[in-house]
Design a protein around this motif. Structure first.
Motif, mmCIF file in Angstrom:
data_model
loop_
_atom_site.group_PDB
_atom_site.id
_atom_site.type_symbol
_atom_site.label_atom_id
_atom_site.label_comp_id
_atom_site.label_asym_id
_atom_site.label_seq_id
_atom_site.Cartn_x
_atom_site.Cartn_y
_atom_site.Cartn_z
ATOM 1 N N THR A 1 -56.048 -11.552 18.825
ATOM 2 C CA THR A 1 -55.832 -10.554 17.781
ATOM 3 C C THR A 1 -54.348 -10.305 17.588
ATOM 4 O O THR A 1 -53.609 -10.110 18.558
ATOM 5 N N VAL A 2 -53.905 -10.312 16.336
ATOM 6 C CA VAL A 2 -52.522 -9.998 15.994
ATOM 7 C C VAL A 2 -52.496 -8.623 15.338
ATOM 8 O O VAL A 2 -53.224 -8.366 14.377
ATOM 9 N N TRP A 3 -51.636 -7.741 15.875
ATOM 10 C CA TRP A 3 -51.467 -6.396 15.333
ATOM 11 C C TRP A 3 -50.102 -6.289 14.681
ATOM 12 O O TRP A 3 -49.097 -6.734 15.241
ATOM 13 N N ILE A 4 -50.066 -5.682 13.505
ATOM 14 C CA ILE A 4 -48.826 -5.481 12.752
ATOM 15 C C ILE A 4 -48.602 -3.988 12.601
ATOM 16 O O ILE A 4 -49.429 -3.278 12.000
ATOM 17 N N GLY A 5 -47.501 -3.507 13.165
ATOM 18 C CA GLY A 5 -47.249 -2.073 13.156
ATOM 19 C C GLY A 5 -45.835 -1.733 12.732
ATOM 20 O O GLY A 5 -44.971 -2.606 12.588
ATOM 21 N N GLY A 6 -45.603 -0.456 12.552
ATOM 22 C CA GLY A 6 -44.278 0.019 12.180
ATOM 23 C C GLY A 6 -44.312 1.495 11.854
ATOM 24 O O GLY A 6 -45.370 2.142 11.860
ATOM 25 N N ASP A 7 -43.150 2.029 11.582
ATOM 26 C CA ASP A 7 -43.028 3.446 11.242
ATOM 27 C C ASP A 7 -43.638 3.721 9.876
ATOM 28 O O ASP A 7 -43.571 2.885 8.962
ATOM 29 N N TRP B 1 -50.035 -17.893 12.673
ATOM 30 C CA TRP B 1 -49.614 -19.301 12.677
ATOM 31 C C TRP B 1 -48.659 -19.593 13.840
ATOM 32 O O TRP B 1 -48.861 -20.533 14.617
ATOM 33 N N LEU B 2 -47.633 -18.750 13.990
ATOM 34 C CA LEU B 2 -46.593 -19.029 14.981
ATOM 35 C C LEU B 2 -47.077 -18.830 16.416
ATOM 36 O O LEU B 2 -46.634 -19.529 17.326
ATOM 37 N N THR B 3 -47.979 -17.870 16.624
ATOM 38 C CA THR B 3 -48.476 -17.639 17.983
ATOM 39 C C THR B 3 -49.716 -18.459 18.282
ATOM 40 O O THR B 3 -50.185 -18.480 19.422
ATOM 41 N N HIS B 4 -50.267 -19.112 17.261
ATOM 42 C CA HIS B 4 -51.433 -19.993 17.413
ATOM 43 C C HIS B 4 -52.639 -19.267 17.996
ATOM 44 O O HIS B 4 -53.518 -19.894 18.569
ATOM 45 N N ALA C 1 -40.639 -26.283 9.160
ATOM 46 C CA ALA C 1 -42.100 -26.316 9.122
ATOM 47 C C ALA C 1 -42.542 -25.535 7.893
ATOM 48 O O ALA C 1 -41.783 -24.738 7.324
ATOM 49 N N HIS C 2 -43.783 -25.763 7.489
ATOM 50 C CA HIS C 2 -44.319 -25.048 6.323
ATOM 51 C C HIS C 2 -45.823 -24.921 6.491
ATOM 52 O O HIS C 2 -46.451 -25.715 7.207
ATOM 53 N N GLN C 3 -46.411 -23.898 5.816
ATOM 54 C CA GLN C 3 -47.810 -23.603 6.076
ATOM 55 C C GLN C 3 -48.381 -22.701 4.978
ATOM 56 O O GLN C 3 -47.690 -21.825 4.430
ATOM 57 N N TRP C 4 -49.666 -22.919 4.668
ATOM 58 C CA TRP C 4 -50.419 -21.923 3.918
ATOM 59 C C TRP C 4 -50.789 -20.809 4.890
ATOM 60 O O TRP C 4 -51.337 -21.069 5.960
ATOM 61 N N VAL C 5 -50.466 -19.587 4.522
ATOM 62 C CA VAL C 5 -50.764 -18.426 5.374
ATOM 63 C C VAL C 5 -51.447 -17.359 4.510
ATOM 64 O O VAL C 5 -51.036 -16.210 4.464
ATOM 65 N N ASP C 6 -52.495 -17.779 3.863
ATOM 66 C CA ASP C 6 -53.158 -16.936 2.872
ATOM 67 C C ASP C 6 -54.245 -16.080 3.503
ATOM 68 O O ASP C 6 -55.268 -16.592 3.939
ATOM 69 N N ASN C 7 -54.021 -14.765 3.538
ATOM 70 C CA ASN C 7 -55.043 -13.827 4.011
ATOM 71 C C ASN C 7 -55.532 -12.930 2.875
ATOM 72 O O ASN C 7 -56.000 -11.829 3.099
ATOM 73 N N GLY C 8 -55.389 -13.434 1.665
ATOM 74 C CA GLY C 8 -55.845 -12.682 0.490
ATOM 75 C C GLY C 8 -54.911 -12.806 -0.690
ATOM 76 O O GLY C 8 -55.321 -13.226 -1.776
ATOM 77 N N PRO C 9 -53.606 -12.474 -0.514
ATOM 78 C CA PRO C 9 -52.689 -12.556 -1.641
ATOM 79 C C PRO C 9 -52.337 -13.974 -2.089
ATOM 80 O O PRO C 9 -51.871 -14.166 -3.213
ATOM 81 N N GLY C 10 -52.523 -14.987 -1.216
ATOM 82 C CA GLY C 10 -52.194 -16.359 -1.585
ATOM 83 C C GLY C 10 -50.902 -16.888 -1.000
ATOM 84 O O GLY C 10 -50.298 -17.818 -1.542
ATOM 85 N N TRP C 11 -50.468 -16.339 0.129
ATOM 86 C CA TRP C 11 -49.163 -16.652 0.696
ATOM 87 C C TRP C 11 -49.016 -18.095 1.189
ATOM 88 O O TRP C 11 -49.925 -18.663 1.784
ATOM 89 N N ALA C 12 -47.805 -18.611 0.979
ATOM 90 C CA ALA C 12 -47.311 -19.825 1.625
ATOM 91 C C ALA C 12 -45.976 -19.461 2.262
ATOM 92 O O ALA C 12 -45.304 -18.514 1.839
ATOM 93 N N VAL C 13 -45.553 -20.206 3.293
ATOM 94 C CA VAL C 13 -44.294 -19.891 3.962
ATOM 95 C C VAL C 13 -43.570 -21.165 4.348
ATOM 96 O O VAL C 13 -44.194 -22.198 4.625
ATOM 97 N N VAL C 14 -42.242 -21.077 4.331
ATOM 98 C CA VAL C 14 -41.411 -22.145 4.878
ATOM 99 C C VAL C 14 -40.570 -21.557 6.000
ATOM 100 O O VAL C 14 -40.102 -20.416 5.914
ATOM 101 N N GLN C 15 -40.419 -22.327 7.069
ATOM 102 C CA GLN C 15 -39.611 -21.899 8.204
ATOM 103 C C GLN C 15 -38.284 -22.628 8.149
ATOM 104 O O GLN C 15 -38.235 -23.867 8.128
ATOM 105 N N LEU C 16 -37.202 -21.855 8.103
ATOM 106 C CA LEU C 16 -35.855 -22.412 8.108
ATOM 107 C C LEU C 16 -35.265 -22.277 9.504
ATOM 108 O O LEU C 16 -35.810 -21.593 10.369
#
Length: 282
Positions: free
Chosen positions: A265-271, A232-235, A155-170
């Protein structure tokens, strides 16, 4: 008007790894007042990190601070690991949020919420500016640059939230890790690859992100890409929670925690950890 150089508080924060020096570092100038665009860009080019940020007073009454984000080659409207790293530096420098447990960052992309729970930080994924399948010409450029066959792209998708990202799923994490991209074929691109780990793995996905368009060949850990890919993945249906591993091909050990809530809402966290603290003369 000429600004006389002065010392300003400065920190370097490791983001997305519990192991010191194994995450993605961000340089944070905690007093960006009076620094011009060209000098900010020069500092980012000099630090030579994926991003360097400058903390400024907010212009929005709902924000705790304003953030400008620079790669070695360009300014970004939003980026993920600089958001978390700058929030950590701001707190360490004595910043007090207007609302307990919740920080509001103002940036060129708008207001971004950052929650602070049990010592850990996570940002709310901002809306995507562009979605939908990649056009065939762009996809074919990515396939050629990655040295893979079109059939490997699930699968593939535009996932642009500012920087201009595109992604491919392998199909697998192994395929993602084995990529040897020729970035000269996509020198203007911002692109990621994601693939699933085996069921027994502590991680659901492996991610790699390449940003030659802004002077970053491979980002050790990318919050903005993971945020938009998760949307995208969680819709947007949630609830869901998983972890993504990133950075091993560049000698890092990053872990990105993704939480998709029932409200979408999607939250992105980490150390996050401040590893360098001092001053910079600007």
């Amino acid at each position: 008007m000429t600004i006389t150089p002065r010392t300003r508080p400065f920190m370097q924060v490791d983001v997305f790894s519990a192991r010191p020096f194994h995450g993605n570092p961000v340089a944070v100038v905690l007093d960006g007042a009076g620094i011009g665009d060209a000098q900010m860009q020069a500092v980012a080019r000099w630090t030579n990190l994926s991003e360097t940020t400058f903390v400024l007073p907010p212009t929005d009454a709902d924000a705790d601070y304003r953030l400008r984000i620079f790669t070695p080659a360009a300014e970004l409207p939003f980026a993920g690991h600089p958001t978390l790293g700058s929030a950590r530096a701001w707190l360490e420098a004595g910043g007090v949020p207007r609302r307990t447990g919740s920080i509001v960052q103002e940036c060129a992309a708008g207001l971004v919420g950052v929650r602070h729970r049990d010592g850990r930080l996570a940002f709310a994924a901002p809306p995507r500016l562009r979605t939908g399948a990649l056009d065939d010409a762009h996809l074919q450029r990515i396939v050629r640059a990655f040295g893979i066959s079109r059939t490997q792209v699930l699968a593939h998708q535009w996932v642009d939230n500012g920087p201009g990202w595109a992604v491919v799923q392998l199909g697998t994490a192994r395929e993602v890790l084995d990529l040897e991209p020729d970035l000269s074929l996509i020198s203007d691109a911002m692109v990621g690859a994601i693939g699933a780990h085996p069921a027994a793995s502590p991680y659901r996905y492996e991610m790699r992100t390449f940003a030659p368009a802004v002077g970053v060949p491979e980002d050790p850990a990318c919050g903005s890409m993971n945020a938009a890919v998760a949307q995208w993945l969680t819709h947007g249906t949630g609830p869901d929670a998983y972890r993504v591993s990133q950075g091993s091909r560049v000698g890092r050990d990053a872990v990105i925690a993704v939480t998709a809530e029932a409200d979408g809402t999607v939250w992105i966290g980490g150390d996050t950890a401040v590893l360098i603290g001092g001053t910079i003369t600007l």
